[in-house]
Design a protein around this motif. Structure first.
Motif, PDB file in Angstrom:
ATOM      1  N   ALA A   4       0.447   4.381  -2.346  1.00 32.98           N
ATOM      2  CA  ALA A   4       0.344   5.666  -1.695  1.00 32.98           C
ATOM      3  C   ALA A   4       1.444   6.852  -2.410  1.00 32.98           C
TER       4      ALA A   4
ATOM      5  N   PRO B 120       0.919  -1.262  -0.112  1.00 38.36           N
ATOM      6  CA  PRO B 120       0.015   0.140  -0.200  1.00 38.36           C
ATOM      7  C   PRO B 120       1.035   1.151  -0.057  1.00 38.36           C
TER       8      PRO B 120
ATOM      9  N   GLU C  33      -7.520   6.261   2.059  1.00 37.15           N
ATOM     10  CA  GLU C  33      -6.273   5.802   1.509  1.00 37.15           C
ATOM     11  C   GLU C  33      -5.950   6.487   0.189  1.00 37.15           C
TER      12      GLU C  33
ATOM     13  N   ASP D 199      -3.953  12.962   7.243  1.00 40.17           N
ATOM     14  CA  ASP D 199      -3.816  13.006   5.583  1.00 40.17           C
ATOM     15  C   ASP D 199      -4.042  14.132   4.992  1.00 40.17           C
TER      16      ASP D 199
END
Length: 189
Positions: free
Chosen positions: A53, A49, A79, A115
């Motif tokens: 990202a 992942p 995500e 984030d």
């Protein structure tokens, strides 16, 4: 080493410093398009992942379209937030506001805020006050609250209506920010 492997394997060989870099290069070589599915095993190390990202560090219309599609369609799209780090535009604020407003799960909001703050810090030219204020109303983490309030203050977007409550915040750094703002406001301009 590369020449030796090329001879032994009878194929082109690429060497990478890490598994993450190899996965990222493979993903970019696939020329993925918005809507393409990347399937990874359910139990995997964080490298997979993280490679996906890492695409957020590249400015690309395809990455932006993919991120916006996922943000609009996924129930909990956190995500995909970091994909906007180099791809954020002012017109994305309405979608980000909807993403924030459709969740009341405090643990989820916490990760989302972390984030989004990274994305907003990377884009100082964007007026992100509406999503920041929506996050402020839904958060319970002092550390992120202080970062959010500082960002609003630095961009001259901190509403005067919020200022009085900062002096009573449970987080020391937020109270310190309140005192700093009070001192700044008392200084002659």
């Amino acid at each position: 080493l590369r020449a030796l492997l090329k001879t032994a394997l009878q194929a082109d060989v690429f060497l990478f410093a890490s598994g993450r870099e190899a996965l990222l290069s493979g993903l970019r070589a696939l020329d993925l398009q918005p809507g393409d599915e990347v399937i990874v095993q359910g139990y995997t190390c964080v490298v997979v992942p993280n490679a996906i990202a890492a695409l957020g560090h590249f400015a690309s219309d395809e990455i932006r379209r993919f991120a916006l599609e996922k943000l609009a369609s996924e129930h909990k799209p956190d995500e995909y937030i970091l994909l906007l780090r180099c791809n954020l535009r002012q017109e994305d604020m309405a979608l980000l506001l909807r993403v924030i407003e459709r969740s009341d799960d405090f643990d989820y909001i916490h990760g989302l805020i972390a984030d989004l703050l990274k994305v907003f810090h990377a884009n100082p030219h964007i007026d992100c006050s509406a999503p920041l204020l929506a996050m402020y109303a839904r958060m319970n983490c002092g550390l992120h609250r202080e970062d959010l309030l500082t960002l609003l203050h630095e961009r001259n977007k901190l509403p005067p209506s919020i200022l009085p409550e900062l002096q009573f915040d449970s987080y020391d750094e937020v109270r310190a920010l309140y005192r700093q703002i009070e001192r700044e406001q008392r200084r002659p301009h």
